[in-house]
Design a protein around this motif. Structure first.
Motif, PDB file in Angstrom:
ATOM      1  N   GLY A   1       0.795  -1.220   0.000  1.00  0.00           N
ATOM      2  CA  GLY A   1       0.000   0.000   0.000  1.00  0.00           C
ATOM      3  C   GLY A   1       0.826   1.268   0.000  1.00  0.00           C
ATOM      4  O   GLY A   1       0.280   2.375  -0.004  1.00  0.00           O
ATOM      5  N   GLN A   2       2.142   1.132  -0.016  1.00  0.00           N
ATOM      6  CA  GLN A   2       3.039   2.282  -0.050  1.00  0.00           C
ATOM      7  C   GLN A   2       3.475   2.573  -1.486  1.00  0.00           C
ATOM      8  O   GLN A   2       3.409   1.707  -2.353  1.00  0.00           O
ATOM      9  N   LEU A   3       3.934   3.786  -1.728  1.00  0.00           N
ATOM     10  CA  LEU A   3       4.416   4.174  -3.056  1.00  0.00           C
ATOM     11  C   LEU A   3       5.579   5.131  -2.874  1.00  0.00           C
ATOM     12  O   LEU A   3       5.398   6.282  -2.477  1.00  0.00           O
ATOM     13  N   VAL A   4       6.789   4.634  -3.129  1.00  0.00           N
ATOM     14  CA  VAL A   4       8.003   5.430  -2.972  1.00  0.00           C
ATOM     15  C   VAL A   4       8.313   6.121  -4.294  1.00  0.00           C
ATOM     16  O   VAL A   4       8.641   5.462  -5.292  1.00  0.00           O
ATOM     17  N   ALA A   5       8.198   7.431  -4.309  1.00  0.00           N
ATOM     18  CA  ALA A   5       8.533   8.191  -5.512  1.00  0.00           C
ATOM     19  C   ALA A   5      10.034   8.424  -5.561  1.00  0.00           C
ATOM     20  O   ALA A   5      10.635   8.859  -4.581  1.00  0.00           O
TER      21      ALA A   5
END
Length: 454
Positions: free
Chosen positions: A105-109
């Protein structure tokens, strides 16, 4: 206006274990250790409105020998990635000991030179080309989705954060398999502009990033303040490399020095600060940055790289792990957790996901008014007294002089809360506020908060 930057440091001076006690409101489970007449133990879960009350109830059960906090475990297996032994950084950060955390559920840009989505150590679809973008004015990325990396820097950074572990291939990322949002803002030579970086930060916020990594440094531009302010307002932490000019002038670097940025310095394998790591004052935390083995987009293989660029994604990955286990955490809480669990200034992802962090909150933050300091930490023993001191530096004839002033004390309530009204002695200077008290296990606890006027 008095601006408070919460950089909380927890130091356990005596006693064991050296882990922060959970704060009320933390997602923890308390169990009572009940022993019958034969000596056989039973572990009974206890529920209450606050952690402090859970502990009191656990201790009061018939036959109870005390309370314990439930923690996650996983099998004690070493990842099967063949090059994992080359990653001293994960040894230093206890990467193999981390409890299982669902980071889907995380999104590392990764605002960088692009990310090679086809590299063998990313899972299919892990690099979100459908969400990515290219802000560079060249023809290297026909699809304009950020999923090419002719320079290689961005892929190395992304792999440090999220390369898939236990896949029998290459290396392991600290937050294995975490989704990556590629934002290409620098070209094949590693060069870019402040506007492209700022645009990339805003783009990442707008497209669902939960944490943003910027492994780039340069001179000041006001666009950084605006972009990072936008991310902070949306509770998206921006982790930034502090810069590699520590041995060549050590001038402040941006966007690391922008308000709200989580600036990261680099340490070497022997644990000392890397000589190139910028020490101008922006860095809030450090991470391994020298001799980091990771993904190479230019060959499809693996390569060593060094720099604060390599340290930053270890902190970004730590943020992703923390946010995955602390839903709804604000950027202030994230920063406080990072610094509050750090060991000698080095990020500590294991403590981030396995222990709650004591909190100190300040309100009434006008220079002309007194400040209310509320300490909400179950780590402090109810009935004991906490003391508050202020340490600040001021200039006298071009010499900075340090001074510590006692601001008073407050008694810890049964709920583990203590409130103290204080008037900062040097309201026009920067300094720290420190709270000292006795822990529930008899240890002495020190919590320090940096205060900056601006």
């Amino acid at each position: 206006m008095l601006k408070i930057v919460l950089t909380t440091t927890l130091v356990l001076l005596t006693g064991t274990p050296a882990v922060a006690s959970p704060a009320d409101g933390a997602a923890v489970t308390t169990v009572a250790r009940v022993v019958d007449a034969s000596g056989r133990p039973t572990f009974v879960e206890v529920a209450a409105r606050t952690v402090a009350e859970e502990r009191r109830r656990a201790a009061a059960l018939p036959g109870s020998t005390g309370y314990a906090t439930e923690v996650p475990v996983r099998v004690a297996a070493t990842p099967d990635d063949p090059d994992r032994p080359l990653q001293w950084s994960l040894d230093r950060l206890r990467g193999d000991d981390l409890p299982a955390v669902d980071v889907t559920g995380q999104l590392v840009a990764v605002v960088d030179t692009g990310v090679d989505a086809a590299h063998e150590d990313f899972a299919p679809g892990q690099v979100r080309c459908d969400l990515g973008t290219d802000l560079v004015d060249d023809t290297r990325d026909p699809d304009r989705d950020g999923c090419v990396d002719p320079q290689g820097h961005g892929t190395h950074v992304a792999g440090i954060a999220g390369a898939v572990s236990n896949n029998g291939t290459g290396v392991a990322g600290l937050a294995s398999g975490v989704p990556i949002l590629p934002v290409r803002a620098m070209d094949a030579t590693g060069a870019g502009t402040s506007t492209a970086i700022a645009d990339g930060i805003v783009y990442a916020v707008d497209h669902g990033a939960t944490v943003i990594n910027v492994s780039a440094a340069g001179d000041y531009s006001a666009v950084y303040d605006t972009a990072i302010g936008y991310a902070t307002a949306h509770n998206v932490p921006v982790v930034v490399a502090a810069g590699n000019n520590g041995a060549t002038g050590n001038q402040a670097q941006w966007p690391a020095s922008a308000p709200g940025a989580v600036a990261v310095g680099a340490i070497q394998q022997n644990g000392t600060l890397a000589p190139y790591s910028n020490t101008s004052g922006a860095a809030r935390i450090t991470a391994p940055g020298t001799g980091i083995y990771g993904l190479d987009a230019t060959t499809g293989g693996y390569v060593y790289k060094s720099g604060t660029s390599m340290a930053a994604p270890l902190v970004a990955a730590s943020v992703a792990l923390y946010e995955a286990t602390h839903a709804g955490a604000t950027t202030v809480q994230v920063t406080q957790a990072l610094t509050g669990t750090a060991q000698a200034g080095v990020v500590n992802p294991y403590a981030l996901v396995s222990a709650a962090v004591p909190a100190v909150t300040l309100s009434s933050l006008s220079v002309s008014k007194r400040a209310r300091i509320t300490v909400r930490v179950v780590a402090f023993e109810p009935g004991t007294t906490v003391t508050v001191t202020e340490t600040y530096r001021y200039a006298r004839k071009s010499v900075f002089i340090g001074k510590t002033v006692a601001l008073g004390s407050a008694r810890v309530s049964r709920a583990g809360t203590a409130t103290r009204m204080v008037t900062p002695v040097q309201s026009a200077k920067s300094g720290t506020l420190t709270v000292r008290g006795t822990g529930a296990d008899g240890s002495r606890i020190v919590i320090t908060n940096r205060v900056t006027v601006g």
